[in-house]
Write a protein that holds these residues in place. Structure first.
Motif, PDB file in Angstrom:
ATOM      1  N   SER A  52       0.856  -1.189   0.000  1.00  0.00           N
ATOM      2  CA  SER A  52       0.000   0.000   0.000  1.00  0.00           C
ATOM      3  C   SER A  52       0.889   1.234   0.000  1.00  0.00           C
ATOM      4  N   VAL A  53       0.368   2.330  -0.535  1.00  0.00           N
ATOM      5  CA  VAL A  53       1.115   3.585  -0.603  1.00  0.00           C
ATOM      6  C   VAL A  53       0.363   4.646   0.202  1.00  0.00           C
ATOM      7  N   ALA A  54       1.065   5.235   1.142  1.00  0.00           N
ATOM      8  CA  ALA A  54       0.486   6.302   1.964  1.00  0.00           C
ATOM      9  C   ALA A  54       1.229   7.603   1.706  1.00  0.00           C
ATOM     10  N   VAL A  55       0.595   8.704   2.049  1.00  0.00           N
ATOM     11  CA  VAL A  55       1.241  10.017   2.008  1.00  0.00           C
ATOM     12  C   VAL A  55       1.116  10.643   3.394  1.00  0.00           C
ATOM     13  N   ASP A  56       2.176  11.283   3.840  1.00  0.00           N
ATOM     14  CA  ASP A  56       2.186  12.008   5.108  1.00  0.00           C
ATOM     15  C   ASP A  56       2.865  13.341   4.876  1.00  0.00           C
ATOM     16  N   THR A  57       2.306  14.424   5.434  1.00  0.00           N
ATOM     17  CA  THR A  57       2.792  15.760   5.127  1.00  0.00           C
ATOM     18  C   THR A  57       3.141  16.531   6.385  1.00  0.00           C
ATOM     19  N   ALA A  58       4.353  17.059   6.414  1.00  0.00           N
ATOM     20  CA  ALA A  58       4.769  17.985   7.465  1.00  0.00           C
ATOM     21  C   ALA A  58       4.481  19.400   6.976  1.00  0.00           C
ATOM     22  N   ALA A  59       3.417  19.990   7.493  1.00  0.00           N
ATOM     23  CA  ALA A  59       3.037  21.357   7.149  1.00  0.00           C
ATOM     24  C   ALA A  59       3.640  22.302   8.186  1.00  0.00           C
ATOM     25  N   LEU A  60       4.562  23.145   7.759  1.00  0.00           N
ATOM     26  CA  LEU A  60       5.302  24.023   8.656  1.00  0.00           C
ATOM     27  C   LEU A  60       4.830  25.461   8.509  1.00  0.00           C
ATOM     28  N   THR A  61       4.864  26.197   9.620  1.00  0.00           N
ATOM     29  CA  THR A  61       4.506  27.608   9.601  1.00  0.00           C
ATOM     30  C   THR A  61       5.364  28.354  10.612  1.00  0.00           C
ATOM     31  N   TYR A  62       5.243  29.678  10.610  1.00  0.00           N
ATOM     32  CA  TYR A  62       6.033  30.520  11.518  1.00  0.00           C
ATOM     33  C   TYR A  62       5.109  31.381  12.344  1.00  0.00           C
ATOM     34  N   ASP A  63       5.295  31.330  13.661  1.00  0.00           N
ATOM     35  CA  ASP A  63       4.552  32.193  14.579  1.00  0.00           C
ATOM     36  C   ASP A  63       5.465  33.346  14.973  1.00  0.00           C
ATOM     37  N   PRO A  64       5.231  34.566  14.473  1.00  0.00           N
ATOM     38  CA  PRO A  64       6.134  35.682  14.775  1.00  0.00           C
ATOM     39  C   PRO A  64       6.076  36.146  16.226  1.00  0.00           C
ATOM     40  N   VAL A  65       4.984  35.881  16.924  1.00  0.00           N
ATOM     41  CA  VAL A  65       4.879  36.273  18.330  1.00  0.00           C
ATOM     42  C   VAL A  65       5.772  35.379  19.188  1.00  0.00           C
ATOM     43  N   ARG A  66       5.694  34.082  18.954  1.00  0.00           N
ATOM     44  CA  ARG A  66       6.528  33.138  19.691  1.00  0.00           C
ATOM     45  C   ARG A  66       7.915  32.992  19.079  1.00  0.00           C
ATOM     46  N   ALA A  67       8.075  33.494  17.851  1.00  0.00           N
ATOM     47  CA  ALA A  67       9.335  33.343  17.106  1.00  0.00           C
ATOM     48  C   ALA A  67       9.729  31.875  17.027  1.00  0.00           C
ATOM     49  N   GLU A  68       8.783  31.040  16.585  1.00  0.00           N
ATOM     50  CA  GLU A  68       9.015  29.607  16.487  1.00  0.00           C
ATOM     51  C   GLU A  68       8.447  29.068  15.179  1.00  0.00           C
ATOM     52  N   ILE A  69       9.124  28.057  14.641  1.00  0.00           N
ATOM     53  CA  ILE A  69       8.584  27.293  13.528  1.00  0.00           C
ATOM     54  C   ILE A  69       7.710  26.190  14.118  1.00  0.00           C
ATOM     55  N   LEU A  70       6.495  26.081  13.623  1.00  0.00           N
ATOM     56  CA  LEU A  70       5.530  25.125  14.141  1.00  0.00           C
ATOM     57  C   LEU A  70       5.169  24.109  13.064  1.00  0.00           C
ATOM     58  N   VAL A  71       4.783  22.910  13.510  1.00  0.00           N
ATOM     59  CA  VAL A  71       4.343  21.874  12.588  1.00  0.00           C
ATOM     60  C   VAL A  71       2.909  21.492  12.929  1.00  0.00           C
ATOM     61  N   LEU A  72       2.113  21.308  11.904  1.00  0.00           N
ATOM     62  CA  LEU A  72       0.707  20.950  12.064  1.00  0.00           C
ATOM     63  C   LEU A  72       0.577  19.459  12.357  1.00  0.00           C
ATOM     64  N   GLN A  73      -0.165  19.134  13.411  1.00  0.00           N
ATOM     65  CA  GLN A  73      -0.410  17.749  13.781  1.00  0.00           C
ATOM     66  C   GLN A  73      -1.914  17.516  13.931  1.00  0.00           C
ATOM     67  N   VAL A  74      -2.320  16.275  13.719  1.00  0.00           N
ATOM     68  CA  VAL A  74      -3.730  15.914  13.844  1.00  0.00           C
ATOM     69  C   VAL A  74      -3.859  14.808  14.892  1.00  0.00           C
ATOM     70  N   ARG A  75      -4.947  14.840  15.630  1.00  0.00           N
ATOM     71  CA  ARG A  75      -5.190  13.786  16.617  1.00  0.00           C
ATOM     72  C   ARG A  75      -5.573  12.505  15.885  1.00  0.00           C
ATOM     73  N   ARG A  76      -4.977  11.395  16.289  1.00  0.00           N
ATOM     74  CA  ARG A  76      -5.276  10.118  15.661  1.00  0.00           C
ATOM     75  C   ARG A  76      -6.695   9.686  16.005  1.00  0.00           C
ATOM     76  N   PRO A  77      -7.499   9.363  15.012  1.00  0.00           N
ATOM     77  CA  PRO A  77      -8.889   8.995  15.296  1.00  0.00           C
ATOM     78  C   PRO A  77      -9.050   7.585  15.848  1.00  0.00           C
ATOM     79  N   ASP A  78      -8.057   6.723  15.582  1.00  0.00           N
ATOM     80  CA  ASP A  78      -8.201   5.320  15.972  1.00  0.00           C
ATOM     81  C   ASP A  78      -7.153   4.885  16.999  1.00  0.00           C
ATOM     82  N   GLY A  79      -6.604   5.847  17.735  1.00  0.00           N
ATOM     83  CA  GLY A  79      -5.608   5.508  18.735  1.00  0.00           C
ATOM     84  C   GLY A  79      -5.137   6.758  19.453  1.00  0.00           C
ATOM     85  N   PRO A  80      -4.325   6.592  20.482  1.00  0.00           N
ATOM     86  CA  PRO A  80      -3.850   7.755  21.235  1.00  0.00           C
ATOM     87  C   PRO A  80      -2.766   8.510  20.483  1.00  0.00           C
TER      88      PRO A  80
END
Length: 222
Positions: free
Chosen positions: A9-37
């Motif tokens: 099987s072929v899956a795709v996974d994406t690291a979506a990165l952004t910048y918060d200028p207030v915190r001065a940090e690079i952040l990555v978008l994460q999603v809660r797993r629907p079928d596990g912790p």
């Protein structure tokens, strides 16, 4: 004829990165797993009738509520034991977006510092680290290559609203350095950074004031 051969099987996974200028940090978008912790990157299995890019767009839309981004392929993760559900190849992608583009993301998501992503599902921490290194490489020689900075965050010192609209994506050297420090995860020497970026910057002729300091000059990328 291909039915004679076992197919992964072929899956795709994406690291979506952004910048918060207030915190001065690079952040990555994460999603809660629907079928596990725990948490994971937005991902899905590719359908037989779609391209990889279509699967990425679908996963970002359905899992995170994010649309209109342009991901790029990073690497294929193909360890034999990477998924206990069966033989799965994961085509990792990265996307870099402005923070305001993530304002309408789904509730079951979070933005976490890329240098401290927390405990991730399977090899998703490796995908994040690979995306972080790619982002750092791209920022090493060019100023804000993805246009993550908003227009100057202070008050205009000498211009009208019409002038402001004409600046484009303008920023101060301090704002630019804070972004690059967030990407690099370390402090950068101001004078050295200014000399390295100068050939790639254009003076706008405009300034902004922020706090009690002197007006700061605004620049654009060349």
């Amino acid at each position: 004829m291909l039915d004679e051969y076992p197919q992964p099987s072929v899956a795709v996974d994406t690291a979506a990165l952004t910048y918060d200028p207030v915190r001065a940090e690079i952040l990555v978008l994460q999603v809660r797993r629907p079928d596990g912790p725990g948490w994971a990157l937005p991902g899905t299995f590719m359908h037989i009738d779609e391209l990889l890019a279509d699967a990425v767009a679908r996963s970002l839309r359905d899992k995170a509520g994010v649309t209109g981004v342009v991901p790029r392929q990073l690497h294929v993760f193909d360890a034999l034991d990477r998924d206990d559900r069966g033989r799965v190849l994961a085509v990792a992608h990265m996307a870099v977006v402005r923070l305001d583009r993530l304002a309408d993301r789904l509730p079951a998501t979070r933005l976490t510092p890329v240098h401290r992503p927390g405990r991730m599902w399977r090899d998703h921490a490796d995908i994040i680290d690979l995306a972080r290194v790619r982002l750092e490489d791209e920022h090493r020689a060019r100023p804000d290559p993805y246009g993550l900075l908003a227009d100057g965050d202070g008050d205009t010192a000498d211009d009208t609203a019409d002038d402001v609209a004409a600046w484009g994506n303008a920023f101060t050297l301090r704002e630019l350095r804070r972004l690059h420090e967030a990407v690099a995860g370390t402090t950068l020497q101001p004078d050295t950074f200014k000399r390295r970026m100068a050939p790639y910057l254009v003076e706008t002729g405009h300034t902004v004031t922020s706090g009690r300091g002197r007006p700061a000059e605004l620049f654009r990328r060349r």
